[in-house]
Design an enzyme around this catalytic site. Sequence first.
Site, PDB file in Angstrom:
ATOM      1  N   CYS A  45      40.158  31.819 -59.216  1.00  0.00           N
ATOM      2  CA  CYS A  45      38.035  32.171 -58.871  1.00  0.00           C
ATOM      3  C   CYS A  45      37.843  32.267 -59.905  1.00  0.00           C
ATOM      4  CB  CYS A  45      38.080  33.285 -57.850  1.00  0.00           C
ATOM      5  SG  CYS A  45      38.074  32.727 -56.196  1.00  0.00           S
ATOM      6  N   CYS A  76      40.745  49.993 -50.017  1.00  0.00           N
ATOM      7  CA  CYS A  76      41.221  48.953 -50.905  1.00  0.00           C
ATOM      8  C   CYS A  76      42.398  48.003 -51.278  1.00  0.00           C
ATOM      9  CB  CYS A  76      39.613  48.279 -52.131  1.00  0.00           C
ATOM     10  SG  CYS A  76      40.805  46.554 -52.356  1.00  0.00           S
ATOM     11  N   GLY A 110      45.165  39.720 -54.857  1.00  0.00           N
ATOM     12  CA  GLY A 110      45.829  39.076 -53.612  1.00  0.00           C
ATOM     13  C   GLY A 110      44.409  38.379 -53.364  1.00  0.00           C
ATOM     14  N   CYS A 128      38.348  44.550 -59.968  1.00  0.00           N
ATOM     15  CA  CYS A 128      40.060  43.881 -59.000  1.00  0.00           C
ATOM     16  C   CYS A 128      40.764  43.787 -59.951  1.00  0.00           C
ATOM     17  CB  CYS A 128      39.658  42.599 -57.997  1.00  0.00           C
ATOM     18  SG  CYS A 128      38.223  42.399 -57.067  1.00  0.00           S
ATOM     19  N   CYS A 162      47.476  36.856 -57.871  1.00  0.00           N
ATOM     20  CA  CYS A 162      47.215  35.979 -56.859  1.00  0.00           C
ATOM     21  C   CYS A 162      46.806  34.296 -57.780  1.00  0.00           C
ATOM     22  CB  CYS A 162      45.316  36.186 -56.698  1.00  0.00           C
ATOM     23  SG  CYS A 162      44.075  34.828 -55.526  1.00  0.00           S
ATOM     24  N   GLU A 183      47.171  47.585 -57.183  1.00  0.00           N
ATOM     25  CA  GLU A 183      46.239  48.347 -57.453  1.00  0.00           C
ATOM     26  C   GLU A 183      45.413  48.640 -55.983  1.00  0.00           C
ATOM     27  OE1 GLU A 183      42.677  47.123 -59.846  1.00  0.00           O
ATOM     28  OE2 GLU A 183      43.879  46.661 -61.711  1.00  0.00           O
ATOM     29  N   CYS A 238      37.179  36.032 -61.627  1.00  0.00           N
ATOM     30  CA  CYS A 238      38.340  37.742 -60.358  1.00  0.00           C
ATOM     31  C   CYS A 238      39.546  37.737 -61.949  1.00  0.00           C
ATOM     32  CB  CYS A 238      38.635  36.521 -59.487  1.00  0.00           C
ATOM     33  SG  CYS A 238      39.567  38.194 -58.636  1.00  0.00           S
ATOM     34  N   SER A 260      34.686  35.408 -48.847  1.00  0.00           N
ATOM     35  CA  SER A 260      34.168  34.638 -50.067  1.00  0.00           C
ATOM     36  C   SER A 260      33.412  33.837 -50.854  1.00  0.00           C
ATOM     37  CB  SER A 260      35.038  35.176 -50.868  1.00  0.00           C
ATOM     38  OG  SER A 260      35.668  36.770 -50.589  1.00  0.00           O
ATOM     39  N   LEU A 261      32.182  33.720 -50.485  1.00  0.00           N
ATOM     40  CA  LEU A 261      31.653  32.154 -50.285  1.00  0.00           C
ATOM     41  C   LEU A 261      31.341  32.435 -52.115  1.00  0.00           C
ATOM     42  CD1 LEU A 261      30.527  30.642 -48.311  1.00  0.00           C
ATOM     43  CD2 LEU A 261      28.221  30.920 -47.740  1.00  0.00           C
ATOM     44  N   HIS A 262      30.088  32.699 -52.240  1.00  0.00           N
ATOM     45  CA  HIS A 262      29.857  32.854 -53.905  1.00  0.00           C
ATOM     46  C   HIS A 262      29.099  31.572 -54.242  1.00  0.00           C
ATOM     47  CE1 HIS A 262      31.953  36.197 -54.068  1.00  0.00           C
ATOM     48  NE2 HIS A 262      33.195  36.126 -53.811  1.00  0.00           N
TER      49      HIS A 262
HETATM   50  N1  SAH Z   1      41.162  36.935 -52.234  1.00  0.00           N
HETATM   51  C1  SAH Z   1      40.490  37.967 -51.167  1.00  0.00           C
HETATM   52  C2  SAH Z   1      40.562  38.935 -51.506  1.00  0.00           C
HETATM   53  C3  SAH Z   1      40.418  39.115 -52.610  1.00  0.00           C
HETATM   54  S1  SAH Z   1      39.270  39.312 -54.390  1.00  0.00           S
HETATM   55  C4  SAH Z   1      38.837  37.037 -51.621  1.00  0.00           C
HETATM   56  O1  SAH Z   1      38.715  36.357 -52.091  1.00  0.00           O
HETATM   57  O2  SAH Z   1      37.996  37.180 -50.554  1.00  0.00           O
HETATM   58  C5  SAH Z   1      37.878  40.827 -53.185  1.00  0.00           C
HETATM   59  C6  SAH Z   1      36.504  40.141 -53.287  1.00  0.00           C
HETATM   60  O3  SAH Z   1      35.956  40.795 -54.787  1.00  0.00           O
HETATM   61  C7  SAH Z   1      36.180  38.606 -53.708  1.00  0.00           C
HETATM   62  O4  SAH Z   1      34.789  38.429 -52.594  1.00  0.00           O
HETATM   63  C8  SAH Z   1      35.810  38.227 -54.553  1.00  0.00           C
HETATM   64  O5  SAH Z   1      35.515  36.617 -54.807  1.00  0.00           O
HETATM   65  C9  SAH Z   1      35.168  39.332 -54.946  1.00  0.00           C
HETATM   66  N2  SAH Z   1      35.379  39.096 -56.632  1.00  0.00           N
HETATM   67  C10 SAH Z   1      36.259  39.040 -57.558  1.00  0.00           C
HETATM   68  N3  SAH Z   1      36.193  38.761 -58.773  1.00  0.00           N
HETATM   69  C11 SAH Z   1      34.939  40.069 -59.003  1.00  0.00           C
HETATM   70  C12 SAH Z   1      33.836  39.871 -59.410  1.00  0.00           C
HETATM   71  N4  SAH Z   1      34.694  39.924 -60.967  1.00  0.00           N
HETATM   72  N5  SAH Z   1      32.738  40.668 -59.609  1.00  0.00           N
HETATM   73  C13 SAH Z   1      32.388  40.705 -58.712  1.00  0.00           C
HETATM   74  N6  SAH Z   1      33.387  40.117 -56.930  1.00  0.00           N
HETATM   75  C14 SAH Z   1      34.536  39.475 -57.685  1.00  0.00           C
END
Ligand code: SAH
Length: 344
Positions: free
Chosen positions: A115, A104, A158, A332, A111, A91, A118, A213-215
Amino acid sequence: MKDIKSLTLEQLKEEMTAIGEKPFRAGQIYKWLHVKLVNSFDEMTDLSASLREKLAKEYEITDLKQLEVQISKEDGTRKYLFALGDGNTVESVLMRYHHGNSVCISSQVGCRMGCKFCASTIGGCIRSLTSSEMLDQIYKISADIGERVSNVVVMGMGEPMDNYDNVVRFITMISDENGLNISQRNLTVSTCGLVPEIRKLADLQLSITLAISLHAGTDEKRKSLMPIANKYSIAELTDACAYYFKKTGRRLTFEYSLIAGVNDTEKDADDIARIARKVSAHVNLIPVNPVTETGFKPTAGRDTNAFKNALEKRGVTATVRREMGRDIDGACGQLRKRRMENLT
Ligand code: SAH
């Protein structure tokens, strides 16, 4: 057959020299591939017929096939599903802003980072993308809308740092003045936090923006959301971020997806603010995109603003990312996932 579209101009020059051609031929070929976007050597009319024939025997010109495009009625966001040469799908998303077109792109098919929130990781990682497959996502979209792409974010499917060499080559090529010439300042690479690769990237001293990506603000909470946190602690990640900032002078961004009742309290804001201040990072907030399998719900708008204010009160700049294309398969990996479900 060798993938000629994945060679940097430097590499192409070396290849030309190796086959007894003048190095300037590389510049001509690079333009055909990356500016004029031709799909066959026959179209490269400033090369001799014999060279074109020689190239066609050694190299292939890869291409993507557009399978699907969804266009948002709300904001013009376009979500594309492309087929790669081997039939795998990825995508890419086009977002239209006042300051230009932002794309993007995906860096892998699936991947393996796992996470919990995701959609891209649900089926695991099938393979990494080549540099040309990353470039082609941008070339295809630019051709589709007939406009220039000014910004690129590697935030699709990814983990880019799990495909380090190809991603770095992609950055070199997309910012090459002989190609699309997108400034590195307009390029963002997002990672879930692979510490050794962040340090390696820092040493290259590129001008791109690195997003982390901290979260979560504690190791314990981060481990419950992101398996990578079992491998690298927040302290190690913060050190790598500080190193990146020192080496490149580029401010980092922390990506923070707000999940209702999971990571959106005042205490969370406090933890995040402490980390962000340490490395002068900017925080990007986005309410989590609901994915059926995850069960996570987004933090409400009011609470999102409260979280932003809590960060700002603690001396950290934060923005709430505008949600684009909410009326199409937003998060994504969702478009690809839906299509795969329909196929099986
Ligand atoms: N693997 C990389 C890049 C791809 S994800 C990474 O982890 O940064 C891009 C961003 O979208 C990351 O910050 C990821 O944590 C976030 N993301 C993934 N799924 C999501 C969701 N369901 N809602 C909001 N953000 C999401």
